[in-house]
Enzyme design. Structure first.
Site, mmCIF file in Angstrom:
data_model
loop_
_atom_site.group_PDB
_atom_site.id
_atom_site.type_symbol
_atom_site.label_atom_id
_atom_site.label_comp_id
_atom_site.label_asym_id
_atom_site.label_seq_id
_atom_site.Cartn_x
_atom_site.Cartn_y
_atom_site.Cartn_z
ATOM 1 N N LYS A 18 0.861 -1.163 0.011
ATOM 2 C CA LYS A 18 -0.057 0.189 -0.125
ATOM 3 C C LYS A 18 1.022 1.068 0.129
ATOM 4 C CE LYS A 18 -2.955 2.413 3.039
ATOM 5 N NZ LYS A 18 -4.216 2.538 2.419
ATOM 6 N N GLY A 432 -22.373 10.541 3.134
ATOM 7 C CA GLY A 432 -22.083 10.539 4.497
ATOM 8 C C GLY A 432 -20.568 11.038 4.970
ATOM 9 N N SER A 433 -19.607 10.330 4.377
ATOM 10 C CA SER A 433 -18.355 10.861 4.804
ATOM 11 C C SER A 433 -17.831 11.793 4.055
ATOM 12 C CB SER A 433 -17.230 9.465 4.836
ATOM 13 O OG SER A 433 -17.021 9.188 3.485
ATOM 14 N N ARG A 515 -6.275 -0.171 -1.191
ATOM 15 C CA ARG A 515 -7.203 0.008 -0.140
ATOM 16 C C ARG A 515 -7.127 -1.186 0.968
ATOM 17 N NH1 ARG A 515 -9.404 3.571 2.453
ATOM 18 N NH2 ARG A 515 -11.639 3.035 2.178
ATOM 19 N N TRP A 561 -18.936 -7.399 6.966
ATOM 20 C CA TRP A 561 -17.261 -6.837 6.951
ATOM 21 C C TRP A 561 -16.916 -7.061 8.347
ATOM 22 C CZ3 TRP A 561 -18.643 -1.534 4.170
ATOM 23 C CH2 TRP A 561 -18.719 -1.773 2.727
ATOM 24 N N ASP A 599 -26.642 2.593 6.276
ATOM 25 C CA ASP A 599 -25.855 2.021 5.380
ATOM 26 C C ASP A 599 -26.046 0.484 5.399
ATOM 27 O OD1 ASP A 599 -25.147 4.666 4.651
ATOM 28 O OD2 ASP A 599 -23.609 4.516 5.682
ATOM 29 N N GLU A 605 -23.379 -8.030 -1.388
ATOM 30 C CA GLU A 605 -22.080 -8.807 -1.722
ATOM 31 C C GLU A 605 -22.183 -10.134 -0.881
ATOM 32 O OE1 GLU A 605 -19.369 -6.247 -0.395
ATOM 33 O OE2 GLU A 605 -19.049 -7.173 1.439
ATOM 34 N N HIS A 694 -14.801 6.652 -6.796
ATOM 35 C CA HIS A 694 -13.361 5.864 -6.637
ATOM 36 C C HIS A 694 -12.478 6.412 -7.485
ATOM 37 C CE1 HIS A 694 -16.860 3.181 -5.629
ATOM 38 N NE2 HIS A 694 -16.194 2.944 -4.626
ATOM 39 N N CYS A 726 -20.928 7.309 -3.572
ATOM 40 C CA CYS A 726 -20.488 6.620 -2.507
ATOM 41 C C CYS A 726 -20.155 7.969 -1.418
ATOM 42 C CB CYS A 726 -19.498 5.592 -2.457
ATOM 43 S SG CYS A 726 -19.341 4.385 -0.900
HETATM 44 N N1 GLN Z 1 -21.810 6.506 4.984
HETATM 45 C C1 GLN Z 1 -20.329 5.837 4.354
HETATM 46 C C2 GLN Z 1 -19.577 6.737 3.894
HETATM 47 O O1 GLN Z 1 -19.943 7.973 3.208
HETATM 48 C C3 GLN Z 1 -20.676 4.829 3.423
HETATM 49 C C4 GLN Z 1 -19.473 4.201 2.686
HETATM 50 C C5 GLN Z 1 -19.920 3.131 2.022
HETATM 51 O O2 GLN Z 1 -21.018 2.934 1.494
HETATM 52 N N2 GLN Z 1 -18.928 2.151 1.606
HETATM 53 O O3 GLN Z 1 -18.394 6.564 3.930
HETATM 54 ZN ZN ZN Z 2 -21.163 3.391 -0.808
#
Ligand code: GLN
Ligand code: ZN
Length: 757
Positions: A18, A432-433, A515, A561, A599, A605, A694, A726
């Site tokens: 990484k 969110g983030s 990652r 996860w 979320d 998956e 991404h 995302c």
């Molecule tokens: N709420 C999370 C973020 O925004 C969702 C992340 C995700 O779906 N992997 O980071």
């Molecule tokens: Zn996401």
């Protein structure tokens, strides 16, 4: 009997890969140094396998970014949009495919989850006019190097049927028409590899799914017979992630390969059938050590399987190995110094799993009661530990009623009750983030290490929240978020506060490219010890008139996860987590938070690979989400977020989750998921991601308006939300801010055009 693993994690004990990759991308590391780091890692991993006493070391398992991409590059199937960078070095081209090219405005290959794991691969694309250029695969040089260094390499490659099934055909291209071209490239590769090894692992996990088209199956036997001949009878046809379903068992056993590898963790029920059908010319490799979990192998149970195979085939014809590549588990337990002994005792990471295989062979070959008894004692102690069974938790789960998984009213009434939120048409929001800068990471780390006080930590995070709210106000977003600065990871953050979870220091697992994630470990019964998010959300809400969403991670995602205990059904563990999240949802509502996002990034998956198993899973997974989210009034708006593109098939299940608003990934696949909405009438609100977070590329206003207009063909304007696909935590502000500016502008333009009509 021979021993082997299907692959060792590439990333390195200290995540050396990484670091090297990220420095290289920043221009702080030369290609030579990157190459040296990789070679050092490979040699080290081979040494570990050899020292553990394995008969083979794996080559070709190490990838700079992704093994599917490695194969794509060998085959040379380069999508036409990359034509401008064909002149680059092969390394540059490789990273262009993986990460896109910002300067030339070329989007990366699409990325999606590898079967039901949390690893993401790059999706090959086959279009009518892709360029097929002469490519290379690192497996060749690596195998030669391993051999030169005195190891006994077993090269590993992804097989043609899996590669092509997972490839995406564009603009009507008939991807299976490429089979012959592809096979000729595989043939050349196998001839080359066969001179340097005794066994070649060719992976066809697709055989454990129902995805291989019937007419393609007709070619399987012929293709593999020829490939095995090209390899000089050295092919190990390798299957994993499940049992060989339906006709696929016959395909595998009649493939004329030298060895067949089966996954005994996810498909032990197939052993009798496989043994019955295995031709005399074929050896069998049993994947008995779990490549996807971290618990010690149950030697007693496993030895039974091995004995059964040995008595049917003779030890000569039996291999034992990991169930799948160890890519999916962390590197080494011995670096864990903070875990309580009673948990550490039960763990086995990649390094330990290699050694387990040697022990298992010894047990099977000469019997070894000491090893068997010691193993049994460890597992018994784990089951008897007080935290493994908490009566109050079990009682609460047993008392769950159907009413607890239902909102008061159906969606149309809830929609009316939520009108008071006063949101505009095409509301804009984020997932969110927000960017996690070096300083934020440093702050969290220093707090964790006790270098800064709790007070200093809280005020540092509050500063970030304030700044983030100000930026969102300035951008003009409609529904704000606090930014998740206190969270290292969306699952870890909750795991840290729930009973039944523990954490490793170095248990990193590759998620995609450079990652990594460090999944929490669920070892005991789960319950909520205290409130987990309320203070941060309330602080953010205190700074603005706009609504701030409460942000939670859903029970299924927390489950998927994490490394989950293997002594309780997953569905039961999931209910325990759902009750904990439900408590938090209700407390948020009580505290005045009326938009709450839960979320479920991992719902899709986590789906098993066969239809029958998938049904069962979706039923309990959707119920768990409903249990977590249904305890609120109609006037509270429940959002959920899911990040994957292959979603069309389960839209009916997503509707059953009964959320008021869903946001989904879609930009990398050009909103093709929207097709699902023509077939299925979805009544609640939807935010199909309008740009790909991404990639560092900044989407233009035109691109986003284009996508929104397209989305409006499928989704009524009253139902459409505008958001990225995302969370933004992996991006820099320099990318996130202008991207969101364009997103807000695009939403305004489209909104205006709609109200003019
Ligand atoms: N709420 C999370 C973020 O925004 C969702 C992340 C995700 O779906 N992997 O980071
Ligand atoms: Zn996401």
């Amino acid at each position: 009997m021979q021993t082997h693993i299907l692959g060792f994690p590439s990333i390195g004990k200290q995540r050396e890969l990484k670091q090297a990759l990220e420095s290289f991308w920043k221009g702080n590391l030369s290609a030579e140094t990157l190459h040296e780091t990789c070679t050092k890692l490979k040699k080290h991993h081979w040494q570990i396998q050899k020292d553990a006493g394995l008969d083979y070391v794996c080559s070709g398992d190490f990838s700079l970014y992704d093994r599917m991409l490695d194969m794509t590059c060998l085959l040379g199937a380069i999508p036409p949009r990359f034509t401008p960078c064909l002149g680059d070095s092969s390394l540059e081209r490789y990273f262009n495919l993986a990460r896109g090219n910002t300067k030339l405005n070329i989007a990366a290959l699409e990325m999606t989850k590898w079967f039901d794991t949390n690893y993401h691969y790059l999706v090959p694309e086959i279009s009518a006019n892709e360029q097929w250029i002469d490519g290379e695969h690192p497996v060749v040089a690596d195998t030669l190097l391993a051999k030169e260094l005195g190891f006994s390499p077993k090269p590993s490659i992804i097989g043609p049927f899996t590669w092509l099934t997972l490839a995406k055909a564009q603009s009507g291209a008939l991807k299976w028409s490429r089979l012959e071209t592809i096979i000729s490239i595989y043939t050349k590769l196998l001839i080359e590899l066969s001179t340097a090894c005794d066994c070649i692992q060719i992976e066809e996990p697709i055989l454990c799914t129902q995805l291989l088209p019937e007419n393609v199956k007709d070619k399987f036997r012929e293709v593999y017979t020829a490939l095995n001949t090209a390899s000089n009878n050295k092919l190990m046809l390798t299957t994993y992630f499940g049992a060989l379903v339906g006709r696929n068992l016959d395909l595998a056993t009649s493939s004329n390969c030298a060895v067949l590898h089966i996954d005994m963790l996810r498909g032990c029920q197939q052993l009798d059938d496989v043994l019955n059908k295995l031709p005399d010319t074929m050896a069998l490799s049993l994947g008995v050590v779990d490549g996807r979990n971290i618990w010690k192998t149950d030697y007693t149970k496993t030895t039974e399987f091995i004995k059964q195979a040995v008595s049917a085939l003779g030890a000569q014809r039996v291999f034992i190995g990991s169930s799948c590549s160890l890519l999916h588990c962390p590197v080494d337990v011995s670096t864990e110094t903070a875990l309580p002994e009673y948990i550490k005792n039960r763990l086995s990471f990649a390094v330990q799993k290699c050694a387990e295989l040697t022990t298992l062979r010894k047990i099977a070959e000469y019997g070894n009661d000491a090893a068997l008894n010691e193993n049994a004692a460890v597992l018994q102690a784990a089951a008897a530990h007080v935290e493994s069974h908490i009566e109050a938790v079990r009682k609460r789960v047993a008392a769950i009623t159907p009413a607890m998984t239902d909102r008061h009213s159906a969606y149309p009434e809830r929609r009316a009750s939520q009108r008071w939120l006063n949101l505009p048409l095409l509301p804009t929001t984020t997932i969110g983030s927000f960017p996690q800068t070096v300083e934020i990471r440093k702050t969290r780390l220093e707090y964790k290490q006790g270098i800064i006080s709790q007070e200093d930590y809280v005020s540092a995070i509050k500063r970030e929240i304030k700044d983030c709210i100000e930026k969102q106000e300035k951008l003009g977003l409609d529904v704000l978020v606090h930014g998740e600065f206190e969270r290292n990871d969306m699952v870890e953050y909750f795991g840290q506060q729930l009973a039944g979870f523990c954490f490793t220091q170095n248990g990193w697992v590759q998620s995609y490219g450079s990652r990594c994630v460090k999944p929490p470990v669920i070892y005991g019964d789960v319950y909520r010890k205290h409130q987990m998010t309320i203070d941060w959300i309330l602080y953010a809400q205190s700074l603005t008139q706009k609504p701030v969403k409460g942000m939670l991670t859903g029970p299924v995602t927390i489950l998927c996860w994490s490394f989950v205990r293997d002594d309780l059904e997953r569905s039961e563990v999931c209910k325990q987590i759902a009750l904990a999240i439900r408590d938090e949802v209700q407390d948020l509502e009580k505290a005045g938070v009326h938009i709450i996002q839960i979320d479920e990034a991992a719902l899709r998956e986590g789906m098993p690979l066969t239809y029958a198993e998938a049904e069962i899973y979706l039923q309990w997974a959707v119920d768990a989400f409903r249990l977590a989210s249904s305890g609120v009034a109609d006037s509270t708006q429940i959002h959920t977020h899911m990040c994957y593109s292959e979603f069309n098939a389960i839209l009916a299940w997503i509707a059953k989750m009964n959320a008021d608003v869903i946001s989904i990934e879609s930009s990398r696949s050009a909103m093709e998921l929207l097709d699902a909405f023509t077939e299925f009438h979805y009544q609640a609100e939807v935010g199909p991601g309008v740009y790909d977070i991404h990639s560092p590329r900044i989407p233009t206003v035109e691109e986003i308006t284009g996508l929104l207009h397209k989305a409006l063909k499928y989704i009524a304007k009253e139902q459409l939300w505008v958001n990225p696909d995302c969370g933004l935590k992996t991006r820099q502000w320099e990318e996130a801010y202008p991207s969101l500016e364009n997103l807000v502008t695009a939403a305004r333009l489209v909104r205006e055009s709609l109200t003019k009509l």
